[in-house]
Design an enzyme around this catalytic site. Structure first.
Site, short mmCIF file in Angstrom:
data_model
loop_
_atom_site.label_atom_id
_atom_site.label_comp_id
_atom_site.label_asym_id
_atom_site.label_seq_id
_atom_site.Cartn_x
_atom_site.Cartn_y
_atom_site.Cartn_z
N LYS A 116 70.70 45.81 16.90
CA LYS A 116 71.35 47.07 16.50
C LYS A 116 71.57 47.13 14.99
O LYS A 116 71.37 48.16 14.37
CB LYS A 116 72.67 47.25 17.24
CG LYS A 116 72.44 47.53 18.72
CD LYS A 116 73.71 47.92 19.44
CE LYS A 116 73.41 48.08 20.93
NZ LYS A 116 74.61 48.24 21.75
N LYS A 199 63.59 47.99 27.71
CA LYS A 199 64.57 48.25 28.78
C LYS A 199 65.05 49.70 28.72
O LYS A 199 65.10 50.30 27.64
CB LYS A 199 65.73 47.25 28.68
CG LYS A 199 66.81 47.66 27.78
CD LYS A 199 68.07 46.85 27.88
CE LYS A 199 68.97 47.41 26.77
NZ LYS A 199 70.24 46.84 26.60
N LYS A 202 70.72 53.84 27.20
CA LYS A 202 71.31 55.10 26.77
C LYS A 202 70.95 55.40 25.32
O LYS A 202 70.92 56.53 24.90
CB LYS A 202 72.85 55.02 26.89
CG LYS A 202 73.35 55.17 28.32
CD LYS A 202 74.86 55.04 28.43
CE LYS A 202 75.29 53.64 28.82
NZ LYS A 202 76.60 53.56 29.47
P1 TYM Z 1 76.55 48.71 28.98
O1 TYM Z 1 77.59 49.79 28.99
O2 TYM Z 1 75.47 48.79 27.98
O3 TYM Z 1 75.86 48.59 30.39
C1 TYM Z 1 76.61 48.46 31.58
C2 TYM Z 1 75.87 47.52 32.53
O4 TYM Z 1 74.56 48.03 32.81
C3 TYM Z 1 73.60 46.99 32.62
N1 TYM Z 1 72.32 47.59 32.17
C4 TYM Z 1 71.14 47.35 32.73
N2 TYM Z 1 70.77 46.57 33.78
C5 TYM Z 1 69.46 46.55 34.10
N3 TYM Z 1 68.51 47.28 33.45
C6 TYM Z 1 68.83 48.05 32.41
N4 TYM Z 1 67.89 48.77 31.79
C7 TYM Z 1 70.19 48.12 32.00
N5 TYM Z 1 70.85 48.79 31.03
C8 TYM Z 1 72.16 48.46 31.15
C9 TYM Z 1 74.21 46.10 31.56
O5 TYM Z 1 73.65 44.80 31.60
C10 TYM Z 1 75.68 46.12 31.94
O6 TYM Z 1 75.95 45.16 32.92
N6 TYM Z 1 78.76 44.81 26.72
C11 TYM Z 1 78.66 45.56 27.96
C12 TYM Z 1 79.99 46.13 28.42
C13 TYM Z 1 81.11 45.16 28.57
C14 TYM Z 1 81.23 44.16 29.57
C15 TYM Z 1 82.50 43.54 29.34
C16 TYM Z 1 80.42 43.75 30.62
C17 TYM Z 1 82.24 45.09 27.80
N7 TYM Z 1 83.05 44.14 28.27
C18 TYM Z 1 82.94 42.51 30.15
C19 TYM Z 1 80.88 42.70 31.42
C20 TYM Z 1 82.11 42.09 31.19
C21 TYM Z 1 77.72 46.73 27.76
O7 TYM Z 1 77.50 47.20 26.66
O8 TYM Z 1 77.28 47.27 28.89
#
Ligand code: TYM
Length: 336
Positions: A116, A199, A202
Protein backbone atom coordinates in the site's frame (compact mmCIF):
# COMPACT_ATOMS: atom_id res chain seq x y z
CA UNK A 1 -8.35 -31.65 29.29
CA UNK A 2 -11.20 -29.15 29.50
CA UNK A 3 -14.04 -28.95 27.02
CA UNK A 4 -14.56 -25.24 27.45
CA UNK A 5 -15.36 -23.50 24.16
CA UNK A 6 -12.50 -21.90 22.26
CA UNK A 7 -12.29 -18.13 21.95
CA UNK A 8 -12.49 -16.77 18.42
CA UNK A 9 -11.96 -13.19 17.23
CA UNK A 10 -12.00 -11.60 13.82
CA UNK A 11 -12.63 -8.21 12.24
CA UNK A 12 -13.62 -6.57 8.98
CA UNK A 13 -13.13 -3.01 7.74
CA UNK A 14 -16.12 -0.86 6.83
CA UNK A 15 -14.30 0.54 3.81
CA UNK A 16 -16.86 -0.07 1.07
CA UNK A 17 -20.57 0.35 0.45
CA UNK A 18 -20.76 -3.44 0.44
CA UNK A 19 -18.60 -6.41 1.40
CA UNK A 20 -17.07 -8.15 -1.59
CA UNK A 21 -17.33 -11.86 -2.31
CA UNK A 22 -13.78 -12.58 -1.03
CA UNK A 23 -14.70 -11.16 2.40
CA UNK A 24 -17.57 -13.60 2.61
CA UNK A 25 -15.85 -16.73 1.27
CA UNK A 26 -12.50 -16.10 2.98
CA UNK A 27 -13.82 -14.98 6.36
CA UNK A 28 -17.47 -14.26 7.18
CA UNK A 29 -18.75 -17.67 6.02
CA UNK A 30 -16.44 -19.27 8.61
CA UNK A 31 -17.44 -16.72 11.26
CA UNK A 32 -21.05 -17.88 10.89
CA UNK A 33 -20.19 -21.55 11.19
CA UNK A 34 -17.88 -20.94 14.17
CA UNK A 35 -20.38 -19.01 16.31
CA UNK A 36 -22.12 -22.07 17.79
CA UNK A 37 -19.26 -24.19 19.08
CA UNK A 38 -17.01 -21.32 20.13
CA UNK A 39 -17.11 -18.15 22.19
CA UNK A 40 -16.85 -15.86 19.19
CA UNK A 41 -16.15 -12.10 19.02
CA UNK A 42 -16.53 -10.29 15.71
CA UNK A 43 -15.92 -6.60 15.15
CA UNK A 44 -16.25 -3.96 12.50
CA UNK A 45 -12.85 -2.30 12.67
CA UNK A 46 -13.77 1.33 12.09
CA UNK A 47 -10.50 2.62 13.61
CA UNK A 48 -8.47 0.62 11.10
CA UNK A 49 -10.46 2.14 8.27
CA UNK A 50 -9.20 5.62 9.25
CA UNK A 51 -5.89 4.67 7.63
CA UNK A 52 -7.52 5.46 4.29
CA UNK A 53 -8.99 8.88 3.64
CA UNK A 54 -12.53 8.79 4.98
CA UNK A 55 -15.63 10.92 4.94
CA UNK A 56 -17.56 11.10 8.26
CA UNK A 57 -21.01 10.64 6.73
CA UNK A 58 -19.85 7.71 4.60
CA UNK A 59 -18.03 6.08 7.52
CA UNK A 60 -21.17 6.22 9.69
CA UNK A 61 -23.26 4.70 6.91
CA UNK A 62 -20.72 2.03 6.04
CA UNK A 63 -20.23 0.97 9.65
CA UNK A 64 -23.97 0.42 10.10
CA UNK A 65 -24.22 -1.29 6.71
CA UNK A 66 -21.37 -3.60 7.73
CA UNK A 67 -23.21 -4.60 10.91
CA UNK A 68 -26.43 -5.12 8.92
CA UNK A 69 -24.58 -7.31 6.41
CA UNK A 70 -23.02 -9.44 9.14
CA UNK A 71 -26.45 -10.01 10.66
CA UNK A 72 -28.03 -10.73 7.27
CA UNK A 73 -25.23 -13.18 6.42
CA UNK A 74 -26.03 -15.20 9.54
CA UNK A 75 -24.32 -13.81 12.63
CA UNK A 76 -26.65 -13.96 15.62
CA UNK A 77 -25.99 -11.40 18.38
CA UNK A 78 -27.21 -13.93 20.95
CA UNK A 79 -24.74 -16.58 19.80
CA UNK A 80 -21.70 -14.35 19.26
CA UNK A 81 -20.47 -10.94 20.39
CA UNK A 82 -20.83 -8.50 17.51
CA UNK A 83 -19.46 -5.00 18.07
CA UNK A 84 -17.80 -1.91 16.69
CA UNK A 85 -14.09 -1.58 17.51
CA UNK A 86 -14.20 2.11 18.53
CA UNK A 87 -16.86 1.31 21.16
CA UNK A 88 -14.25 -0.50 23.24
CA UNK A 89 -11.49 1.92 24.30
CA UNK A 90 -9.18 -0.93 25.32
CA UNK A 91 -8.30 -1.51 21.63
CA UNK A 92 -6.41 1.79 21.55
CA UNK A 93 -4.89 1.17 24.96
CA UNK A 94 -3.42 -2.20 24.00
CA UNK A 95 -2.58 -0.93 20.50
CA UNK A 96 -0.02 1.48 21.97
CA UNK A 97 1.53 -1.24 24.08
CA UNK A 98 1.84 -3.50 21.03
CA UNK A 99 3.57 -0.65 19.16
CA UNK A 100 6.09 -0.51 22.00
CA UNK A 101 6.72 -4.26 21.61
CA UNK A 102 7.27 -4.21 17.82
CA UNK A 103 10.58 -3.61 16.09
CA UNK A 104 10.69 -0.95 13.37
CA UNK A 105 12.27 -3.42 10.95
CA UNK A 106 9.70 -6.05 11.84
CA UNK A 107 6.84 -3.65 11.06
CA UNK A 108 8.57 -2.58 7.84
CA UNK A 109 8.46 -6.17 6.60
CA UNK A 110 4.64 -6.40 6.60
CA UNK A 111 3.75 -7.01 2.96
CA UNK A 112 0.39 -5.19 3.09
CA UNK A 113 2.14 -2.07 4.36
CA UNK A 114 4.84 -2.39 1.71
CA UNK A 115 2.27 -2.83 -1.08
CA UNK A 116 0.00 0.00 0.00
CA UNK A 117 2.74 2.47 0.85
CA UNK A 118 4.64 1.83 -2.37
CA UNK A 119 1.44 2.50 -4.34
CA UNK A 120 0.80 5.85 -2.62
CA UNK A 121 4.34 7.08 -1.89
CA UNK A 122 5.81 7.94 1.54
CA UNK A 123 4.29 11.40 1.82
CA UNK A 124 0.76 10.17 1.21
CA UNK A 125 1.10 7.17 3.51
CA UNK A 126 -0.09 7.81 7.06
CA UNK A 127 1.76 6.46 10.10
CA UNK A 128 -1.45 4.61 11.05
CA UNK A 129 -0.95 2.34 8.06
CA UNK A 130 2.45 1.39 9.46
CA UNK A 131 1.08 0.67 12.95
CA UNK A 132 -2.07 -1.01 11.59
CA UNK A 133 -0.85 -4.57 12.39
CA UNK A 134 -0.18 -3.62 16.01
CA UNK A 135 -3.76 -2.41 16.47
CA UNK A 136 -4.87 -5.66 14.86
CA UNK A 137 -2.70 -7.60 17.33
CA UNK A 138 -4.42 -5.68 20.14
CA UNK A 139 -7.86 -6.62 18.72
CA UNK A 140 -6.91 -10.28 18.86
CA UNK A 141 -4.99 -10.44 22.15
CA UNK A 142 -7.54 -8.44 24.16
CA UNK A 143 -10.01 -11.32 23.83
CA UNK A 144 -7.49 -14.07 24.65
CA UNK A 145 -8.37 -15.59 21.28
CA UNK A 146 -7.43 -19.16 20.38
CA UNK A 147 -8.40 -18.84 16.70
CA UNK A 148 -8.51 -16.00 14.19
CA UNK A 149 -10.61 -16.86 11.11
CA UNK A 150 -9.26 -14.79 8.19
CA UNK A 151 -8.36 -15.03 4.52
CA UNK A 152 -4.81 -15.84 3.41
CA UNK A 153 -3.87 -12.16 3.03
CA UNK A 154 -4.06 -11.68 6.82
CA UNK A 155 -1.79 -14.61 7.73
CA UNK A 156 1.32 -12.46 8.16
CA UNK A 157 -0.51 -10.12 10.55
CA UNK A 158 -1.65 -13.05 12.68
CA UNK A 159 1.93 -14.41 12.69
CA UNK A 160 3.14 -11.03 13.96
CA UNK A 161 0.44 -11.15 16.65
CA UNK A 162 1.74 -14.57 17.74
CA UNK A 163 5.29 -13.21 17.96
CA UNK A 164 4.17 -10.20 19.99
CA UNK A 165 2.13 -12.33 22.40
CA UNK A 166 5.05 -14.72 22.92
CA UNK A 167 7.51 -11.84 23.38
CA UNK A 168 5.28 -10.13 25.94
CA UNK A 169 4.65 -13.37 27.84
CA UNK A 170 8.32 -14.24 28.09
CA UNK A 171 9.31 -10.76 29.23
CA UNK A 172 6.45 -9.92 31.60
CA UNK A 173 4.89 -13.27 32.51
CA UNK A 174 2.03 -15.22 30.98
CA UNK A 175 -0.57 -12.60 29.99
CA UNK A 176 -1.87 -13.50 26.51
CA UNK A 177 -3.08 -16.63 24.79
CA UNK A 178 -0.97 -17.13 21.65
CA UNK A 179 -3.59 -17.30 18.86
CA UNK A 180 -3.60 -19.40 15.72
CA UNK A 181 -4.73 -18.28 12.27
CA UNK A 182 -7.78 -20.24 11.12
CA UNK A 183 -7.61 -20.28 7.34
CA UNK A 184 -9.77 -22.76 5.44
CA UNK A 185 -8.24 -24.04 2.21
CA UNK A 186 -11.38 -23.36 0.20
CA UNK A 187 -12.06 -19.67 -0.26
CA UNK A 188 -8.87 -18.48 1.47
CA UNK A 189 -8.03 -16.46 -1.61
CA UNK A 190 -10.72 -15.43 -4.07
CA UNK A 191 -9.34 -13.77 -7.18
CA UNK A 192 -10.46 -10.73 -9.16
CA UNK A 193 -12.77 -11.80 -12.00
CA UNK A 194 -11.14 -9.43 -14.49
CA UNK A 195 -7.59 -10.26 -13.39
CA UNK A 196 -7.56 -13.78 -11.92
CA UNK A 197 -3.95 -13.47 -10.78
CA UNK A 198 -4.77 -10.71 -8.22
CA UNK A 199 -6.91 -11.13 -5.14
CA UNK A 200 -10.43 -9.71 -5.19
CA UNK A 201 -10.26 -6.52 -3.13
CA UNK A 202 -12.37 -3.50 -2.22
CA UNK A 203 -9.43 -1.31 -3.21
CA UNK A 204 -9.07 -2.86 -6.68
CA UNK A 205 -8.40 -0.29 -9.40
CA UNK A 206 -11.36 -1.49 -11.49
CA UNK A 207 -14.82 -2.55 -10.25
CA UNK A 208 -15.25 -5.03 -13.16
CA UNK A 209 -13.68 -7.94 -11.30
CA UNK A 210 -15.15 -7.35 -7.85
CA UNK A 211 -18.50 -8.85 -6.79
CA UNK A 212 -20.12 -6.55 -4.24
CA UNK A 213 -22.68 -8.50 -2.25
CA UNK A 214 -25.19 -5.64 -2.19
CA UNK A 215 -24.99 -4.80 -5.89
CA UNK A 216 -28.02 -5.39 -8.12
CA UNK A 217 -28.29 -9.03 -9.31
CA UNK A 218 -28.02 -7.99 -12.98
CA UNK A 219 -24.75 -6.15 -12.29
CA UNK A 220 -23.17 -9.16 -10.60
CA UNK A 221 -24.49 -11.62 -13.20
CA UNK A 222 -22.93 -9.49 -15.93
CA UNK A 223 -19.55 -9.33 -14.17
CA UNK A 224 -19.46 -13.12 -13.80
CA UNK A 225 -20.49 -13.72 -17.40
CA UNK A 226 -17.68 -11.36 -18.51
CA UNK A 227 -15.07 -12.95 -16.20
CA UNK A 228 -11.65 -13.38 -17.83
CA UNK A 229 -10.95 -17.03 -18.73
CA UNK A 230 -8.45 -18.80 -20.95
CA UNK A 231 -9.14 -19.71 -24.56
CA UNK A 232 -9.86 -23.40 -23.88
CA UNK A 233 -13.27 -25.08 -23.47
CA UNK A 234 -12.88 -27.57 -20.65
CA UNK A 235 -14.20 -26.76 -17.20
CA UNK A 236 -11.44 -28.26 -15.05
CA UNK A 237 -9.65 -27.05 -11.93
CA UNK A 238 -6.10 -26.10 -12.88
CA UNK A 239 -4.94 -23.00 -11.02
CA UNK A 240 -1.75 -22.64 -13.03
CA UNK A 241 -3.16 -22.79 -16.55
CA UNK A 242 -6.83 -21.95 -15.92
CA UNK A 243 -6.79 -19.36 -13.13
CA UNK A 244 -10.13 -17.79 -14.13
CA UNK A 245 -12.05 -21.07 -14.44
CA UNK A 246 -10.48 -22.40 -11.22
CA UNK A 247 -11.59 -19.26 -9.36
CA UNK A 248 -15.15 -19.64 -10.69
CA UNK A 249 -15.17 -23.33 -9.71
CA UNK A 250 -14.06 -22.36 -6.18
CA UNK A 251 -16.84 -19.76 -5.94
CA UNK A 252 -19.56 -22.11 -7.24
CA UNK A 253 -18.42 -24.92 -4.96
CA UNK A 254 -18.29 -22.72 -1.83
CA UNK A 255 -21.81 -21.42 -2.40
CA UNK A 256 -23.57 -24.48 -3.82
CA UNK A 257 -21.89 -27.04 -1.56
CA UNK A 258 -21.04 -29.22 -4.61
CA UNK A 259 -17.46 -30.51 -4.76
CA UNK A 260 -15.11 -29.32 -7.49
CA UNK A 261 -15.09 -32.80 -9.07
CA UNK A 262 -18.90 -32.93 -9.09
CA UNK A 263 -18.87 -29.61 -10.93
CA UNK A 264 -16.20 -30.79 -13.39
CA UNK A 265 -18.43 -33.78 -14.21
CA UNK A 266 -21.59 -31.69 -14.45
CA UNK A 267 -19.99 -29.31 -16.97
CA UNK A 268 -17.93 -31.82 -18.91
CA UNK A 269 -18.62 -31.34 -22.64
CA UNK A 270 -20.37 -27.99 -22.03
CA UNK A 271 -18.66 -24.68 -22.85
CA UNK A 272 -17.51 -21.84 -20.61
CA UNK A 273 -20.69 -19.87 -21.42
CA UNK A 274 -22.98 -22.46 -19.77
CA UNK A 275 -20.67 -22.72 -16.79
CA UNK A 276 -20.43 -18.96 -16.23
CA UNK A 277 -24.24 -18.71 -16.49
CA UNK A 278 -24.54 -21.33 -13.75
CA UNK A 279 -22.02 -19.54 -11.51
CA UNK A 280 -23.90 -16.26 -12.01
CA UNK A 281 -27.15 -17.89 -10.97
CA UNK A 282 -25.66 -19.49 -7.85
CA UNK A 283 -24.10 -16.19 -6.72
CA UNK A 284 -27.17 -14.07 -7.43
CA UNK A 285 -29.63 -16.45 -5.74
CA UNK A 286 -27.37 -16.92 -2.71
CA UNK A 287 -27.15 -13.20 -1.96
CA UNK A 288 -30.65 -12.09 -3.08
CA UNK A 289 -32.23 -12.62 0.38
CA UNK A 290 -29.17 -11.08 2.08
CA UNK A 291 -29.63 -7.88 0.09
CA UNK A 292 -33.31 -7.65 1.10
CA UNK A 293 -32.58 -8.32 4.78
CA UNK A 294 -29.87 -5.64 4.87
CA UNK A 295 -32.39 -3.04 3.66
CA UNK A 296 -34.91 -4.11 6.35
CA UNK A 297 -32.26 -4.01 9.08
CA UNK A 298 -31.01 -0.57 8.05
CA UNK A 299 -34.54 0.76 8.41
CA UNK A 300 -34.66 -0.48 12.02
CA UNK A 301 -32.07 1.69 13.77
CA UNK A 302 -33.50 0.92 17.23
CA UNK A 303 -32.73 -2.76 16.73
CA UNK A 304 -29.27 -2.10 15.24
CA UNK A 305 -28.39 0.18 18.15
CA UNK A 306 -29.52 -2.44 20.66
CA UNK A 307 -27.29 -5.03 18.97
CA UNK A 308 -24.33 -2.65 19.16
CA UNK A 309 -24.93 -1.81 22.81
CA UNK A 310 -25.17 -5.49 23.78
CA UNK A 311 -22.00 -6.28 21.80
CA UNK A 312 -19.99 -3.36 23.19
CA UNK A 313 -20.92 -4.24 26.78
CA UNK A 314 -19.99 -7.91 26.35
CA UNK A 315 -16.73 -7.06 24.55
CA UNK A 316 -15.66 -4.36 27.01
CA UNK A 317 -16.15 -6.72 29.97
CA UNK A 318 -13.55 -9.11 28.52
CA UNK A 319 -11.21 -6.48 27.08
CA UNK A 320 -11.03 -4.40 30.27
CA UNK A 321 -9.91 -7.44 32.25
CA UNK A 322 -7.07 -8.05 29.80
CA UNK A 323 -6.01 -4.40 29.96
CA UNK A 324 -5.93 -4.49 33.76
CA UNK A 325 -3.75 -7.63 33.69
CA UNK A 326 -1.46 -6.12 31.03
CA UNK A 327 -0.96 -2.86 32.93
CA UNK A 328 -0.22 -4.80 36.09
CA UNK A 329 2.31 -7.02 34.27
CA UNK A 330 4.04 -3.95 32.81
CA UNK A 331 4.27 -2.19 36.16
CA UNK A 332 1.89 0.67 35.34
CA UNK A 333 0.49 1.55 38.75
CA UNK A 334 -3.24 1.30 39.42
CA UNK A 335 -5.21 4.56 39.65
CA UNK A 336 -6.47 3.78 43.17
P1 TYM B 1 -10.48 -6.79 5.45
O1 TYM B 1 -11.54 -5.85 5.93
O2 TYM B 1 -9.62 -6.37 4.33
O3 TYM B 1 -11.11 -8.17 5.05
C1 TYM B 1 -11.97 -8.89 5.91
C2 TYM B 1 -11.69 -10.38 5.76
O4 TYM B 1 -11.90 -10.78 4.40
C3 TYM B 1 -10.78 -11.54 3.95
N1 TYM B 1 -10.60 -11.32 2.50
C4 TYM B 1 -10.47 -12.31 1.60
N2 TYM B 1 -10.48 -13.65 1.73
C5 TYM B 1 -10.33 -14.38 0.60
N3 TYM B 1 -10.20 -13.83 -0.64
C6 TYM B 1 -10.18 -12.50 -0.81
N4 TYM B 1 -10.06 -11.97 -2.03
C7 TYM B 1 -10.33 -11.67 0.34
N5 TYM B 1 -10.37 -10.33 0.54
C8 TYM B 1 -10.54 -10.14 1.87
C9 TYM B 1 -9.61 -11.00 4.76
O5 TYM B 1 -8.55 -11.93 4.80
C10 TYM B 1 -10.25 -10.76 6.11
O6 TYM B 1 -10.25 -11.93 6.88
N6 TYM B 1 -6.78 -6.40 8.82
C11 TYM B 1 -8.09 -6.96 8.56
C12 TYM B 1 -9.14 -6.54 9.57
C13 TYM B 1 -8.82 -6.78 11.00
C14 TYM B 1 -8.76 -8.04 11.65
C15 TYM B 1 -8.49 -7.75 13.02
C16 TYM B 1 -8.92 -9.35 11.22
C17 TYM B 1 -8.57 -5.83 11.95
N7 TYM B 1 -8.39 -6.41 13.14
C18 TYM B 1 -8.37 -8.77 13.95
C19 TYM B 1 -8.78 -10.37 12.17
C20 TYM B 1 -8.51 -10.09 13.51
C21 TYM B 1 -8.56 -6.52 7.19
O7 TYM B 1 -8.15 -5.50 6.67
O8 TYM B 1 -9.57 -7.24 6.70
Amino acid sequence: MTNSPKRVLSGIQPTGDSFQLGNYLGAVKNWVSMQDENDAFYCVVDLHSLTVDSDPKLLRKRTLTSIAQLLALGLDPNRCTLFVQSHVAAHNQLGWIMECMTGFGEASRMTQFKDKSSKNGADRTVVGLFTYPMLMAADILLYQSDYVPVGEDQRQHVELTRDLAGRFNSKYGMTFIVPEPYIMKEGAKIYDLADPTSKMSKSSSSPAGVIELLDAPEVNAKKIKSAVTDTGREVIFDEKNKAGISNLLTIHSALSGKTISELENEFSGKGYGDFKGAVAEVVVEYFRPVRDTVQELLADTTYLNSVLKLGADKAAAVADKTIAATYEALGLIARG
